[in-house]
Every structure is written in structure tokens, then in C-alpha cells.
Design a protein around this motif. Structure first.
Motif, short mmCIF file in Angstrom:
data_model
loop_
_atom_site.label_atom_id
_atom_site.label_comp_id
_atom_site.label_asym_id
_atom_site.label_seq_id
_atom_site.Cartn_x
_atom_site.Cartn_y
_atom_site.Cartn_z
N ALA A 29 48.69 53.85 62.83
CA ALA A 29 47.46 54.55 63.19
C ALA A 29 47.31 55.89 62.47
CB ALA A 29 47.41 54.77 64.70
N LYS A 30 48.41 56.44 62.01
CA LYS A 30 48.37 57.74 61.33
C LYS A 30 47.77 57.65 59.93
CE LYS A 30 52.31 59.52 63.94
NZ LYS A 30 53.75 59.87 63.91
N ASP A 31 47.66 56.44 59.40
CA ASP A 31 47.09 56.24 58.07
C ASP A 31 45.76 55.51 58.21
OD1 ASP A 31 49.28 57.37 56.42
OD2 ASP A 31 50.43 55.73 57.32
N SER A 32 44.69 56.14 57.84
CA SER A 32 43.35 55.61 58.10
C SER A 32 42.93 54.53 57.12
CB SER A 32 42.33 56.76 58.06
OG SER A 32 42.35 57.40 56.78
N SER A 221 54.10 48.11 53.69
CA SER A 221 54.12 49.07 52.59
C SER A 221 54.83 50.36 52.96
CB SER A 221 52.68 49.39 52.16
OG SER A 221 51.99 48.23 51.79
N TYR A 222 55.51 50.36 54.08
CA TYR A 222 56.17 51.56 54.58
C TYR A 222 57.67 51.54 54.31
CZ TYR A 222 52.01 52.83 57.29
OH TYR A 222 50.74 53.19 57.67
N GLY A 223 58.22 52.71 54.22
CA GLY A 223 59.67 52.87 54.24
C GLY A 223 60.04 53.36 55.62
N GLN A 261 58.42 64.12 63.94
CA GLN A 261 58.95 63.49 62.75
C GLN A 261 58.38 62.08 62.63
OE1 GLN A 261 63.25 63.72 62.28
NE2 GLN A 261 63.33 65.42 63.73
N ARG A 262 57.96 61.72 61.46
CA ARG A 262 57.44 60.36 61.25
C ARG A 262 58.59 59.36 61.20
NH1 ARG A 262 52.16 58.97 57.98
NH2 ARG A 262 52.75 57.09 59.13
N LEU A 263 58.32 58.16 61.70
CA LEU A 263 59.30 57.09 61.66
C LEU A 263 59.21 56.29 60.38
CD1 LEU A 263 59.01 55.77 65.34
CD2 LEU A 263 60.64 57.41 64.40
N ALA A 264 58.13 56.50 59.63
CA ALA A 264 57.94 55.77 58.38
C ALA A 264 56.95 56.53 57.49
CB ALA A 264 57.40 54.36 58.65
N GLU A 265 57.04 56.26 56.21
CA GLU A 265 56.10 56.83 55.24
C GLU A 265 55.56 55.68 54.40
OE1 GLU A 265 54.95 59.77 55.02
OE2 GLU A 265 56.31 60.92 56.31
N ILE A 266 54.25 55.67 54.22
CA ILE A 266 53.65 54.61 53.43
C ILE A 266 53.96 54.81 51.95
CG2 ILE A 266 51.41 55.71 52.96
CD1 ILE A 266 50.19 52.90 53.70
N ASN A 267 54.22 53.69 51.27
CA ASN A 267 54.57 53.70 49.85
C ASN A 267 55.80 54.53 49.57
OD1 ASN A 267 52.35 52.09 49.13
ND2 ASN A 267 51.02 53.88 49.12
N ALA A 268 56.71 54.58 50.53
CA ALA A 268 57.92 55.38 50.34
C ALA A 268 58.89 54.68 49.39
CB ALA A 268 58.60 55.60 51.69
#
Length: 268
Positions: A29-32, A221-223, A261-268
Motif C-alpha cells: 500500500a505504500k507504493d501507489s 518486485s520487492y526485496g 522501518q520498511r519491511l521491503a523496498e520495491i526494485n531492491a
């Protein structure tokens, strides 16, 4: 120790798994601007979580047969997700789904025997999808649902089909002794012989939910943070042993979120 845990122990594990699933969904949800693949994976995770909650809700009212039916839908989604991901068919699956849903919607709306207001919302498409629905209906995308047995073999886990999907299917399709246990549950009449425990469906539903969650980690697509993988493994350990390591990992994950803290980052 016994082969299976008590329903109270399984419920504790389920609650932790459901709560972590919620945190994962908020990461999406954090990535629109999610792509089709990540939207589908997010939705599969959400549906899997609701199905797991549904199995436990049905267990509470002694509706064991429908627990198995709902578990079977979990397995179906696991096999679909594995097939779609390994063949990179997310876009095709999405178009096919919209096509089939729009077809069903139009079929219902065109039936003059029923008022339009009763049939216009078989599947919901908002205005944002209006043009895409028209385009998909014209293109008639071709996609075939995967065969559960073949997917299980391709995974090297044919037992998931034999002792999971196929076994549970007997609780989906009508059988002559359907409702036999329900008869005694509803009437309160004592059966002459005790029915076998159905706790296996609880055990297997948790396991399947972890497999779907792992596929979300694998194919999105997340790390994702390593601690999430640890949590999955510890949940699997918990349903098979006396380990409670998952509880401590759950608290660590919750603290990460509490510290923003984020649990994941997109395109990481």
C-alpha cells in the motif's frame, strides 16, 4: 509429542501469521503505482489470509467439511500462483480474468427475466477500468487454467495434489455421506461412534498460507527483509514441533514497523 497441536496452539500461530500478512499488505500500500504482477501477488496474499481466517471460523462452529472445501481453494490459488509466476503469465492472467468476469457480467445483465439492478453487479468494475474492459472484450485473451496435478508434479511435490488438493476435493463435490457429521452436530444426538478428528485441515491450511506468502516473497518486485523469511520457517517449525521461536521474531518485525522501518523496498 503428539503429531498435531491443539486448536488453541494452532490459533496462536494463525494469529501471528495473519498479523504479519497485514503488515506485508501495508508494504504494498505504500507504493501507489504497482505493476500488474505485484497487484496480483498482493491480492493472492490477501485472499489467502482471509481463507485461513475462514477455515478457523468454520472450525469454531464444527463445520469441518467446509473447512476442507475452503482449504481446497487455498491449494487452488497456490497452484495457480506457481504456474502463473513460473511462466510469467501475470499480464495474460489479468486480461483473461477481466475478460471472463466481464463476460459473466454482460451475460447476467442481458437476461431479461431479472431486473437490471439485480444483475448489474455480478463483478464490479469501476469507471477507471471501463475502457480496458472494452479493449479486453474485443481482444478475447486466451489463457487456460493450470491443472493442479501437473503443477504439483512440476513443483516436485505431487503429494500436495494427492493428499491435499485431491483429498480436499471430496469435500467440495457432493458425496453420499455429506452432512453425516453435521446431522449429529445440528441435532445434538450422540453418534454411536466418534468421528475422527479433522485437525489435519487446520495444520495444512497454515502450511499452505506460508507457501503462498513465500511465493509472494519470491516473485514480487520487492526485496524483503530476511527476518520475514525466518518467520515463515519458524511458523512451519512451530506447527511440527514445540518451538515458539516465531513469537520472538514476530515481536522483532512488529518493532521494525513501530520504528517506521520498511519491511521491503520495491526494485531492491
Amino acid at each position: 509429542m503428539n503429531e498435531y497441536k491443539t486448536i488453541e496452539e494452532y490459533t496462536e500461530i494463525k494469529e501471528a501469521l495473519v498479523n504479519i500478512s497485514g503488515l506485508l499488505l501495508f508494504e504494498f500500500a505504500k507504493d501507489s503505482d504497482l505493476g500488474t504482477k505485484d497487484v496480483i501477488l498482493r491480492n493472492f496474499l490477501a485472499k489467502s489470509t482471509m481463507s485461513l481466517k475462514g477455515v478457523f471460523a468454520l472450525w469454531e462452529i464444527d463445520n469441518y467439511q467446509d473447512c476442507w472445501a475452503l482449504y481446497r481453494t487455498q491449494m487452488d490459488r497456490l497452484f495457480h500462483l506457481e504456474h502463473i509466476a513460473t511462466h510469467n503469465e501475470f499480464e495474460l492472467f489479468d486480461e483473461w480474468s477481466i475478460y471472463k468476469q466481464a463476460q459473466a457480467n454482460n451475460l447476467a445483465k442481458s437476461d431479461k427475466r431479472f431486473p437490471i439492478e439485480q444483475t448489474s453487479q455480478v463483478y464490479y468494475f469501476n469507471n477507471h477500468y471501463a475502457e480496458r474492459v472494452k479493449s479486453v472484450l474485443k481482444s478475447k485473451p486466451r489463457w487456460n487454467r493450470p491443472k493442479a496435478e501437473k503443477v504439483a508434479k512440476d513443483m516436485g511435490m505431487d503429494f500436495l495434489y494427492k493428499f491435499g488438493y485431491d483429498l480436499a476435493s471430496m469435500h467440495v463435490h457432493p458425496m453420499s455421506n455429506d452432512g453425516q457429521q453435521d446431522y449429529f452436530t445440528i441435532t445434538g444426538i450422540e453418534p454411536l461412534e466418534s468421528f475422527p478428528t479433522q485437525i489435519t485441515v487446520i495444520h495444512n491450511s497454515i502450511l499452505t498460507a506460508t507457501m503462498i506468502m513465500q511465493n509472494v516473497f519470491n516473485y514480487s518486485s520487492y526485496g524483503w527483509r530476511k527476518i520475514l523469511w525466518d518467520f515463515i520457517e519458524q511458523v512451519r517449525e512451530a506447527i511440527n514441533t514445540d518451538s515458539i521461536a516465531y513469537k520472538f521474531t514476530f515481536l522483532k518485525i512488529a518493532n521494525c514497523v513501530q520504528d517506521s522501518q520498511r519491511l521491503a523496498e520495491i526494485n531492491a
